[in-house]
Scaffold this motif. Structure first.
Motif: not given
Length: 301
Positions: A71-93
């Motif tokens: 996202i930052r590679g596009y120059g978008v400002s990010c203010d996401f909350i980083k969770l301590n557990n788990g991982f963001s999902r992967i969607n397979v197509k």
């Protein structure tokens, strides 16, 4: 300021395989990995169109780090909350003779995590736009969009909501500035079959009667219909082009509409910009760029 929320972003892994075989070794012919999520798409396209915005939501683990990097590679400002557990999902197509999708579930979001989001949103002020789009993870309440809007009602924030069924219906009474169902979602909301533009307009007006100010109904290759807050329904066709990828086209339409409205303060100009931007994404392997959008806009003049 414009803010988008993506509660359950993903890394989308796109794999192309010739004649996929079950229970056998398959070698991919092509692969792509990109950050997914409707709010993220809106943020990227807005930035491509020169509109500054901030992307909010939740990320976790190594996949969350990659989502933020992209996202930052596009120059978008990010203010996401980083969770301590788990991982963001992967969607397979998986694309082969047909197309198969496997969507991950994503990390758990706790009540404490939600409090942090509300604290961030509390800084929004009159004239700001908040875009709520996409599905929500199972770990958050099903009235999360409604609760977010309630928490900001006294701030003078304008809301744009692109969500399905109850997620959308629950927020209409708070008079969102714009909602963007597609014609299939509109039919599902009222459990009907829509066979004509007149029927689409009829049920779109029901959403206005329930509180929405402006209703933008996308219809893929059949164009779009806008029910403005003040005025009659407007139908527009899509520009000429070759469909390459429909993923993100609806999100791009939302971004283009808002960009057009902020620049012109004219609903119909915003509508043209929305259709051109959605089409630019559909006619490209990636999300719409400013150059592509303005080329398509020429077809409306």
């Amino acid at each position: 300021m414009i803010n988008t929320i993506t509660l359950n972003p993903s890394l989308d892994y796109i794999v192309k395989v010739d004649s996929f075989k079950v229970d056998s070794l398959n070698r991919n012919q092509e692969e792509q990995i990109y950050a997914g999520g409707k709010g993220i798409n809106v943020s990227i396209v807005l930035k491509n169109l020169g509109v500054e915005n901030t992307a909010l939501g939740y990320v976790a683990g190594f996949t969350g780090d990659e989502i933020l990097r992209q996202i930052r590679g596009y120059g978008v400002s990010c203010d996401f909350i980083k969770l301590n557990n788990g991982f963001s999902r992967i969607n397979v197509k998986l694309k082969s003779d047909g197309e198969t999708e496997i969507n991950g579930s994503g990390p758990e979001i706790t009540s404490e995590d939600l409090k942090i989001l509300y604290e961030k949103l509390s800084g929004l002020t009159k004239g700001d736009y908040l875009i709520l789009s996409g599905s929500i993870p199972n770990s958050v309440p099903d009235d999360i969009y409604e609760n977010i809007i309630i928490s900001l009602l006294d701030k003078g924030v304008e809301f744009i909501v692109d969500a399905t069924k109850d997620l959308l219906l629950k927020v209409l009474k708070y008079k969102p500035f714009l909602i963007k169902p597609n014609h299939h979602e509109l039919a599902e909301m009222f459990n009907v079959e829509l066979k004509s533009d007149e029927e689409i307009i009829k049920y779109g007006k029901k959403l206005q009667e329930m509180g929405a100010k402006n209703v933008l109904i996308s219809m893929a290759g059949d164009g779009a219909i806008l029910l403005p807050e003040n005025g009659e329904a407007i139908k527009r066709e899509v520009p000429k082009g070759v469909l390459k990828n429909s993923v993100g086209a609806g999100d791009s339409m939302v971004a283009g509409f808002l960009c057009g409205y902020l620049k012109s303060n004219d609903i119909d100009e915003a509508f043209k910009m929305g259709i051109a931007t959605g089409s630019a994404s559909a006619f490209s392997e990636e999300l719409a760029t400013e150059k592509e959008v303005y080329e398509l806009l020429k077809q409306f003049n």
